[in-house]
Design a protein around this motif. Structure first.
Motif, short mmCIF file in Angstrom:
data_model
loop_
_atom_site.label_atom_id
_atom_site.label_comp_id
_atom_site.label_asym_id
_atom_site.label_seq_id
_atom_site.Cartn_x
_atom_site.Cartn_y
_atom_site.Cartn_z
N UNK A 26 0.85 -1.20 0.00
CA UNK A 26 0.00 0.00 0.00
C UNK A 26 0.88 1.24 0.00
N UNK A 38 2.59 1.99 3.74
CA UNK A 38 1.86 1.55 4.92
C UNK A 38 1.76 0.03 4.91
N UNK A 39 1.96 -0.54 6.06
CA UNK A 39 1.79 -1.98 6.20
C UNK A 39 1.18 -2.26 7.57
N UNK A 40 -0.03 -2.70 7.57
CA UNK A 40 -0.77 -2.94 8.81
C UNK A 40 -0.70 -1.72 9.73
N UNK A 41 -0.06 -1.83 10.91
CA UNK A 41 -0.02 -0.67 11.81
C UNK A 41 1.18 0.24 11.57
N UNK A 66 -8.79 -1.45 -0.27
CA UNK A 66 -8.03 -0.94 0.87
C UNK A 66 -8.98 -0.52 1.98
N UNK A 124 -9.12 0.83 6.01
CA UNK A 124 -8.36 1.42 7.11
C UNK A 124 -9.21 1.30 8.38
N UNK A 129 -7.66 2.30 14.43
CA UNK A 129 -6.41 2.22 15.21
C UNK A 129 -5.20 2.40 14.29
N UNK A 130 -5.43 2.68 13.02
CA UNK A 130 -4.33 2.89 12.08
C UNK A 130 -4.03 1.67 11.22
N UNK A 131 -4.62 0.53 11.56
CA UNK A 131 -4.39 -0.68 10.75
C UNK A 131 -4.93 -0.47 9.34
N UNK A 132 -4.12 -0.85 8.38
CA UNK A 132 -4.58 -0.76 7.00
C UNK A 132 -4.31 -2.08 6.31
N UNK A 133 -5.26 -2.54 5.53
CA UNK A 133 -5.09 -3.81 4.84
C UNK A 133 -5.69 -3.71 3.45
N UNK A 144 -3.84 -12.87 16.43
CA UNK A 144 -3.12 -11.71 15.93
C UNK A 144 -3.13 -10.61 16.99
N UNK A 201 -2.48 -7.47 16.95
CA UNK A 201 -3.11 -6.21 16.54
C UNK A 201 -4.63 -6.30 16.71
N UNK A 202 -5.20 -7.43 16.33
CA UNK A 202 -6.66 -7.59 16.44
C UNK A 202 -7.07 -7.74 17.91
#
Lengths: 240, 240
Positions: free
Chosen positions: A24, A193-196, B24, B26, B29-33, B168, B170-171
């Motif tokens: 991303x 950007x990669x995950x957090x 994409x 978002x 919490x800033x997590x992006x996938x 995970x 982050x989750x």
């Protein structure tokens, strides 16, 4: 660079661990895109893009791989018996290189290259890594430094993209915005950007052949030839 | 919803035009996938995920498809000869549905459903669209309204995900953060991004079976059965 900033490295580490996901990239006009380059990052030579494979014919002597990523170029050149040093700003990427067997790889931003690295015959910047020259002033400063860090038969093999060959309104507006701000039109301010994790913003420079020749003028380098594929091309740059 | 906010719709329009790219998402919490669901969005019935295909056995009578996206469910049910109405908050998605041949599709957020739509026998919320219930209060309010909008043999067929089946970090941290804030743990606040478009933030609710049964209690609905695949499941919800 803290892990929270090392988005690229975290992505490479996950990839090495078998967790692949699109990369991303956010541009400072708000454009966001996700692409699948993971297969290329880890690819053995036989599965590289053809243009990259052709570029390897121009690599000789002691080699510096700038922005070595997951180490595909270093690994290939090592196999060919060349002496190669890889540098990358990403600690995660450098760790991936080491785990994959790259013998000499260091965390080092392009700006910090100096005489302590020794003299190189070829400097490689594949995968759009000409972009690491950043912008007009930085590029000319670094080209002069590269001149000092290379042997008489020194050569730069760098990949870039002629971004002007597009009719995408978002890109055309971005180029115009850059020009208005006195930046080179293809000077992309982006972050990964990669995950957090979010990388700092950085300038990634794309140039047409004409712009490239203007950048080289007076730096002691000239454009010897280009290898072309669609809007991508690889510049073979030699000492004047 | 302005085009600059209709990230999902812009993505669907591009997809219809042959330009596929990862979706994409978002999280706050800033997590992006970025994930590749494009093949599913446009897929004909025979290429749907098996769980989705099985769910169609529970669809009968006059149908409402909530969050109909690119229209795959509407198109399939039309082919089966059912009377189906699709709604989506995204004007772009609704345009894509129309171009693909969905006969009755309207731009309408789930909150705006009312008696003017008539009475339905089945309400379908596939592709994680149980999430559109948003959160505890909104879900219970909408479940009661769905009760009023459905016939005696009314049924809801909704797909969700048991997000607690993860290790995970982050989750897990995100679930805990939600609990501390009095939100349901699987209440994801997300937005969708596509090129220059960014959707507003919205809550997308994922529930375990136990949470689902708690949500249904007192709304006139009960969980009749679930269809399971890994952490995904489809709930068949019927009138008590």
């Amino acid at each position: 660079m803290r892990p929270a900033e090392d988005a690229y490295g975290e992505m490479m580490l996950a990839l090495l661990d078998g967790r692949s996901s699109p990369e991303i990239v956010e541009r400072d006009d708000g454009l966001i895109e996700a692409g699948n380059y993971n297969d290329v990052y880890m690819a053995p030579f036989r599965r590289w893009p053809p243009l990259n494979r052709r570029a390897m014919r121009f690599v000789r002597g002691r080699v510096l791989d700038v922005g070595c990523g997951a180490g595909r170029v270093c690994l290939h050149l090592q196999e060919r018996g060349l002496d190669v040093v890889g540098i990358d700003i990403s600690p995660g990427a450098v760790e991936v290189c080491r785990r994959r067997g790259v013998r000499d790889v260091r965390v080092c931003p392009i700006e910090d290259l100096d005489e302590s690295f020794g003299v190189f015959d070829t400097i490689v910047m594949l995968g759009n890594n000409f972009g690491l020259f950043g912008g007009r002033l930085k590029a000319r400063r670094l080209l002069r430094r590269f001149h000092a860090l290379t042997s008489e038969r020194g050569r730069i093999v760098a990949e870039t993209r002629d971004v002007y060959r597009t009719d995408d309104p978002a890109h055309l507006a971005y180029h115009e915005r850059n020009r208005r701000r006195g930046r080179m039109a293809g000077q992309l301010r982006i972050r990964i950007r990669y995950r957090l994790a979010t990388s700092p913003w950085f300038d990634y420079l794309m140039v047409s052949r004409e712009e490239l020749e203007q950048l080289l003028a007076g730096t002691g380098w000239h454009l010897a030839r280009t290898l072309d594929a669609d809007d991508m091309y690889i510049a073979v740059i030699e000492k004047s």
